[in-house]
Design a protein around this motif. Structure first.
Motif, mmCIF file in Angstrom:
data_model
loop_
_atom_site.group_PDB
_atom_site.id
_atom_site.type_symbol
_atom_site.label_atom_id
_atom_site.label_comp_id
_atom_site.label_asym_id
_atom_site.label_seq_id
_atom_site.Cartn_x
_atom_site.Cartn_y
_atom_site.Cartn_z
ATOM 1 N N LEU A 1 5.290 66.748 -15.241
ATOM 2 C CA LEU A 1 4.626 66.193 -14.065
ATOM 3 C C LEU A 1 5.294 64.889 -13.671
ATOM 4 O O LEU A 1 5.425 63.979 -14.488
ATOM 5 C CB LEU A 1 3.144 65.956 -14.343
ATOM 6 N N TYR A 2 5.703 64.802 -12.404
ATOM 7 C CA TYR A 2 6.328 63.606 -11.849
ATOM 8 C C TYR A 2 5.375 62.994 -10.827
ATOM 9 O O TYR A 2 4.487 63.658 -10.300
ATOM 10 C CB TYR A 2 7.651 63.949 -11.160
ATOM 11 N N ILE A 3 5.590 61.718 -10.485
ATOM 12 C CA ILE A 3 4.771 61.028 -9.494
ATOM 13 C C ILE A 3 5.693 60.306 -8.516
ATOM 14 O O ILE A 3 6.792 59.872 -8.889
ATOM 15 C CB ILE A 3 3.812 60.022 -10.169
ATOM 16 N N THR A 4 5.267 60.205 -7.273
ATOM 17 C CA THR A 4 6.053 59.465 -6.296
ATOM 18 C C THR A 4 6.036 57.966 -6.600
ATOM 19 O O THR A 4 5.104 57.448 -7.215
ATOM 20 C CB THR A 4 5.522 59.709 -4.873
ATOM 21 N N LYS A 5 7.069 57.288 -6.144
ATOM 22 C CA LYS A 5 7.196 55.847 -6.369
ATOM 23 C C LYS A 5 6.212 55.082 -5.488
ATOM 24 O O LYS A 5 5.706 55.610 -4.482
ATOM 25 C CB LYS A 5 8.628 55.398 -6.049
ATOM 26 N N ASP A 6 5.953 53.841 -5.863
ATOM 27 C CA ASP A 6 5.145 52.971 -5.019
ATOM 28 C C ASP A 6 5.801 52.854 -3.644
ATOM 29 O O ASP A 6 7.031 52.770 -3.528
ATOM 30 C CB ASP A 6 5.021 51.582 -5.642
ATOM 31 N N GLY A 7 4.988 52.870 -2.598
ATOM 32 C CA GLY A 7 5.511 52.810 -1.243
ATOM 33 C C GLY A 7 5.816 54.166 -0.651
ATOM 34 O O GLY A 7 6.339 54.244 0.474
ATOM 35 N N TYR A 8 5.496 55.249 -1.348
ATOM 36 C CA TYR A 8 5.719 56.607 -0.830
ATOM 37 C C TYR A 8 5.066 56.783 0.542
ATOM 38 O O TYR A 8 3.922 56.393 0.759
ATOM 39 C CB TYR A 8 5.163 57.625 -1.815
ATOM 40 N N ASP A 9 5.803 57.381 1.467
ATOM 41 C CA ASP A 9 5.334 57.611 2.834
ATOM 42 C C ASP A 9 5.136 59.104 3.052
ATOM 43 O O ASP A 9 6.112 59.847 3.180
ATOM 44 C CB ASP A 9 6.346 57.056 3.839
ATOM 45 N N PRO A 10 3.882 59.597 3.069
ATOM 46 C CA PRO A 10 3.656 61.038 3.220
ATOM 47 C C PRO A 10 4.048 61.595 4.578
ATOM 48 O O PRO A 10 4.096 62.821 4.741
ATOM 49 C CB PRO A 10 2.142 61.178 2.987
ATOM 50 N N SER A 11 4.338 60.724 5.541
ATOM 51 C CA SER A 11 4.751 61.212 6.860
ATOM 52 C C SER A 11 6.239 61.530 6.909
ATOM 53 O O SER A 11 6.742 61.981 7.940
ATOM 54 C CB SER A 11 4.410 60.179 7.940
ATOM 55 N N GLN A 12 6.958 61.325 5.797
ATOM 56 C CA GLN A 12 8.384 61.616 5.716
ATOM 57 C C GLN A 12 8.624 62.766 4.737
ATOM 58 O O GLN A 12 7.877 62.928 3.769
ATOM 59 C CB GLN A 12 9.163 60.376 5.257
ATOM 60 N N THR B 1 11.626 60.017 -14.244
ATOM 61 C CA THR B 1 11.191 60.708 -15.457
ATOM 62 C C THR B 1 9.728 61.124 -15.321
ATOM 63 O O THR B 1 8.946 60.465 -14.627
ATOM 64 C CB THR B 1 11.352 59.810 -16.704
ATOM 65 N N PRO B 2 9.340 62.210 -15.963
ATOM 66 C CA PRO B 2 7.949 62.659 -15.873
ATOM 67 C C PRO B 2 6.997 61.651 -16.507
ATOM 68 O O PRO B 2 7.330 61.002 -17.495
ATOM 69 C CB PRO B 2 7.941 63.975 -16.663
ATOM 70 N N PHE B 3 5.794 61.536 -15.935
ATOM 71 C CA PHE B 3 4.764 60.711 -16.577
ATOM 72 C C PHE B 3 3.995 61.525 -17.603
ATOM 73 O O PHE B 3 3.271 60.969 -18.433
ATOM 74 C CB PHE B 3 3.822 60.093 -15.543
#
Length: 368
Positions: free
Chosen positions: A145-156, A166-168
């Protein structure tokens, strides 16, 4: 018996045109259900429990189906690459992460759409949870399982640079419950959500089989706002999902199915509760399931009873033993699923005749 149950469910579903099995080399199937993938939650949003038709209500799900067709939701568990071999960056192009690229057996390109209105799972940053991954077909392998970085923009469009490298969370060959060949059968394991996250993110799941190159991919839209696994944005926008994956929650939440029924804690030495939902429906019958939740103490033996509101009749039950008297149904545990850990759950399923009941009456769970 498992093969018989799968065949029975598939026969009922195929007769109504609600299940389209993949062709070609695909052998395993599954998708993450906690937090729910786009295909899983859009399937929950779009399926008509009375007819089995795909009729999306969520705007993002509707746009995905318009691009990819209804087979993308009838086969919500098949976002895969037979040649994946666990590969991620450099294998699947940027902007195509949620579909697993374009080399799978089905067209899932609509689920790559950059939108802010996908169904959302509400979570708490740093919380301990129980992840859940459907096991429509069972095979050994590793879940990452991976997670998006801080500041991720779902409109892009989602690209690899948007994800932490790396996976969390990563687990190999986790425990499983129920299945295969059902919506409720799943692998499960406990883990910790990333700390310090706020706002909307994507959890990216990768299931890499160890007995073949087949690999599954999925995007789960989440928001870190102190939630306990609730889902918003399906069924017209106001429906919430259960949070069986949050061990700290002793009481059941609302089901993803329309107008679900939940029980109050029963008697015995430790409380339990039941949560009813409709999995699929067709003319003259339907498939349902009930999650049996333990409270703050473990359960050793359970019985769930309810009353159908109409002329519905049980035709078959799995992962439990049933007795009926008129509209009253009682299901007790099998020997292998009698024990339910504190704040945990087990699930049993059934086939019934008659019009699908969106809720049942007098749903009660007792223990001991």
């Amino acid at each position: 018996m498992r093969l018989f149950r799968f065949a029975a469910v598939a026969l009922f579903a195929a007769a109504a045109g609600i299940l389209a099995l993949p062709s070609g080399p695909a052998q395993a199937h599954g998708a993450i259900q906690m937090p729910g993938s786009r295909t899983w939650l859009c399937y929950q949003d779009g399926r008509n429990p009375n007819t089995g038709a795909i009729e999306p209500k969520n705007a993002a799900c509707a746009a995905a189906v318009a691009q990819s067709g209804t087979n993308s939701l009838y086969n919500w568990f098949a976002v895969l690459r037979s040649d994946g071999a666990g590969r991620t960056t450099g294998f699947i192009p940027d902007g195509q992460l949620c579909s697993g690229g374009t080399g799978g057996p089905y067209n899932f390109s609509g689920f790559n759409l950059a939108r802010t209105d996908w169904p959302l799972t509400h979570l708490t940053s740093g919380a301990n949870v129980q992840f859940k991954y459907n096991n429509w077909a069972k095979h050994p392998g590793t879940f990452s399982l991976y997670i998006t970085k801080d500041g991720y923009d779902p409109s892009q469009p989602l690209g690899w640079d948007d994800l932490e490298p790396t996976p969390f969370d990563r687990v190999t060959n986790p425990a499983s419950n129920g299945g295969p060949g059902t919506d409720d059968g799943h692998y499960y394991w406990n883990g910790t959500l990333p700390a310090g996250k706020t706002g909307q993110h994507v959890v990216y799941s990768v299931w890499s089989r160890s007995d073949s190159q087949e690999t599954f991919y999925g995007c789960s839209d989440v928001v870190f706002d102190g939630g306990n696994g609730e889902v918003t944005g399906i069924g017209g926008g106001g429906t919430t999902s259960p949070s069986p994956s949050i061990p700290a929650s002793p009481s059941p939440s609302t089901s993803v199915s329309p107008s679900p029924s939940t029980s109050n804690p029963g008697g015995g030495t430790s409380a339990c509760s039941g949560m009813y939902s409709v999995v699929s429906a067709w003319s003259g019958g339907f498939q349902g399931e009930i999650m049996v939740h333990a409270g703050t103490a473990a359960v050793n033996g359970w019985n769930v009873s309810w009353t159908f509101p109409g002329d519905q009749k049980i035709a078959q039950v799995w992962s439990g033993k049933s007795t009926t008297s008129g509209s009253l149904v009682s299901v007790t545990n099998e020997s292998w699923n009698a024990s339910v850990p504190a704040n945990g759950h087990v699930t049993f399923g059934f086939l019934a005749t008659g019009t699908a009941a969106p809720q049942v009456q007098n749903l009660t769970c007792t223990t001991g």
